[in-house]
Design a protein around this motif. Structure first.
Motif, short mmCIF file in Angstrom:
data_model
loop_
_atom_site.label_atom_id
_atom_site.label_comp_id
_atom_site.label_asym_id
_atom_site.label_seq_id
_atom_site.Cartn_x
_atom_site.Cartn_y
_atom_site.Cartn_z
N ILE A 164 43.49 39.95 34.94
CA ILE A 164 42.38 40.74 35.47
C ILE A 164 41.51 41.17 34.30
O ILE A 164 41.96 41.85 33.39
CB ILE A 164 42.88 41.99 36.23
CG1 ILE A 164 43.85 41.58 37.35
CG2 ILE A 164 41.69 42.77 36.79
CD1 ILE A 164 44.45 42.77 38.09
N THR A 165 40.24 40.78 34.33
CA THR A 165 39.30 41.23 33.30
C THR A 165 38.65 42.54 33.74
O THR A 165 38.63 42.88 34.92
CB THR A 165 38.22 40.17 33.03
OG1 THR A 165 37.37 40.04 34.19
CG2 THR A 165 38.83 38.82 32.70
N GLY A 166 38.13 43.27 32.76
CA GLY A 166 37.52 44.56 33.08
C GLY A 166 38.52 45.50 33.74
O GLY A 166 38.20 46.20 34.71
N ALA A 167 39.73 45.54 33.20
CA ALA A 167 40.84 46.19 33.89
C ALA A 167 40.78 47.71 33.89
O ALA A 167 41.59 48.35 34.56
CB ALA A 167 42.17 45.73 33.28
N ASN A 168 39.86 48.30 33.14
CA ASN A 168 39.72 49.76 33.17
C ASN A 168 38.50 50.19 33.96
O ASN A 168 38.03 51.32 33.84
CB ASN A 168 39.69 50.34 31.75
CG ASN A 168 38.54 49.79 30.92
OD1 ASN A 168 37.72 49.00 31.41
ND2 ASN A 168 38.46 50.20 29.67
N GLY A 169 37.97 49.29 34.80
CA GLY A 169 36.80 49.60 35.61
C GLY A 169 37.14 50.36 36.88
O GLY A 169 38.30 50.51 37.26
N SER A 170 36.10 50.81 37.57
CA SER A 170 36.27 51.65 38.76
C SER A 170 37.09 50.97 39.84
O SER A 170 37.98 51.58 40.44
CB SER A 170 34.89 52.03 39.32
OG SER A 170 34.14 52.75 38.39
N LEU A 171 36.80 49.71 40.12
CA LEU A 171 37.55 48.97 41.14
C LEU A 171 38.91 48.54 40.62
O LEU A 171 39.90 48.55 41.36
CB LEU A 171 36.74 47.76 41.60
CG LEU A 171 37.34 46.86 42.68
CD1 LEU A 171 36.24 46.25 43.55
CD2 LEU A 171 38.20 45.74 42.10
N ALA A 172 38.96 48.15 39.35
CA ALA A 172 40.20 47.59 38.81
C ALA A 172 41.35 48.59 38.77
O ALA A 172 42.50 48.22 39.04
CB ALA A 172 39.95 47.05 37.40
N LEU A 173 41.08 49.83 38.45
CA LEU A 173 42.16 50.80 38.30
C LEU A 173 42.99 50.95 39.58
O LEU A 173 44.22 50.80 39.55
CB LEU A 173 41.61 52.15 37.83
CG LEU A 173 41.04 52.17 36.40
CD1 LEU A 173 40.37 53.52 36.12
CD2 LEU A 173 42.13 51.90 35.37
N PRO A 174 42.37 51.23 40.73
CA PRO A 174 43.20 51.30 41.95
C PRO A 174 43.75 49.95 42.37
O PRO A 174 44.83 49.89 42.98
CB PRO A 174 42.23 51.87 43.00
CG PRO A 174 40.87 51.57 42.49
CD PRO A 174 40.97 51.62 40.99
#
Length: 333
Positions: free
Chosen positions: A7-17
């Motif tokens: 998963i790229t951008g794993a600290n983004g708004s959608l990625a965290l949940p």
């Protein structure tokens, strides 16, 4: 059978949940999570560390700079080596979640010579996928079993002309595709937001068009060992609580995000935008689309979890072939 989801951008708004949902509910999956800044100084990466802390044996954070193609190549090589050596399980999915936009200031080019929005959103993800196709694992233990898995890229209502309220210039693929990667930026000084959103929409449109071409590529006779890998593009909805609305955006959009969109999200969804939802809801749906058996073998364009069709440019087979060929050329520079 154990497998890895990248998963790229794993600290983004959608990625965290999404990551929390994945690790909590799908115990056979290992997660490789990429961020641009893995240091303790990044508060969003610290949130990510807190989420994965109960799952340390199944999740790892790695740095990846999508604005640098050499970084992408080095990362892809290292990950492929780890999979070959058995350090981590083979891939079952790549979720190309990382994104960039700039609606507030003059655009810029990366050191590779490409406009930053286009490189991060499209080119670097395409290169990453191309590098890692051979790192997907088989569906079963049989020697003849082809590699299997799912590649998830992200669309948006912004790729459909007239569908997004921020649109000022309709998103259509230019005749000269080089204008996507190396646009004339002379007009931007008079309208950073309008042209910035247009570049964002075009990067997503190119990605969705490329997704269709990727599925054709995977079904070619010479790629028979890859035929059970499928690619989907998903519009996860318009996220009322997304940090994107407060990053590289003008004050008016930041104000609207804080005082209108976030507090009134449920009302706006019922009255104005049926695709408005929270990052948590969207993140869970993306994971379900990625790993749930009911979507096994599916490909193409999804809005939320409903399969549909991308905009006209994206389903034009000549344009698919042109975007595919250009992307290969750009990524090989």
């Amino acid at each position: 059978m154990a497998s890895t989801i990248l998963i790229t951008g794993a600290n983004g708004s959608l990625a965290l949940p999404a990551i929390k949902h994945l690790l909590t509910n799908y115990a056979t999956h290992h997660a490789v999570l990429t961020v641009r800044n893995a240091s303790a100084s990044d508060p969003n990466t610290q949130k990510l560390r807190a989420i994965i802390s109960p799952f340390q044996n199944r999740a790892s954070i790695r740095e990846l700079d999508l604005s640098d193609l050499s970084s992408v190549r080095s990362f892809g090589t290292a990950l492929a080596t780890d999979i070959t050596s058995g350090s981590i399980p083979p891939l079952s999915s790549i979720i190309c979640n990382a994104y960039y936009w700039n609606l507030a200031t003059a655009p810029d080019f990366t050191q590779d010579g490409f406009e930053r929005t286009f490189q991060i959103n499209h080119l670097s993800h395409a290169l990453l996928v191309q590098q890692l196709l051979e790192s997907f694992g088989p569906a079963d233990t049989s020697e003849s079993s082809p590699r299997s898995g799912r590649i998830v890229v992200f669309g948006s209502d912004a790729i459909f002309p007239g569908q997004n309220g921020l649109e000022k210039y309709p998103p259509r693929l230019p005749e000269n595709l080089d204008d996507l990667a190396k646009p004339d930026l002379g007009l931007d000084k008079n309208d950073y937001m309008g042209h910035g959103f247009h570049r964002y929409a075009l990067s997503k449109l190119a990605t969705v068009t490329w997704m269709y071409a990727l599925n054709k590529h995977l079904q070619k006779p010479e790629n028979a060992h890859l035929k059970d890998i499928t690619a989907v593009a998903v519009n996860p909805g318009n996220l009322s609580d997304s940090r994107a609305l407060r990053s590289n955006t003008p004050f008016m959009l930041q104000f609207a995000s804080r005082f209108v969109i976030r507090p009134l999200g449920p009302v706006l969804r019922r009255m104005i935008d049926p695709l408005m939802r929270t990052a948590e809801t969207a993140g869970k749906d993306v994971i379900e689309l990625t790993v749930d058996d009911r979507f096994k073998g599916t490909s193409g364009y999804f809005t939320l979890l409903e399969q549909g069709e991308g905009p006209p440019d994206s389903v034009d087979e000549d344009k698919q072939a042109a975007v595919w060929d250009k992307t290969v050329k750009w990524c090989s520079q």
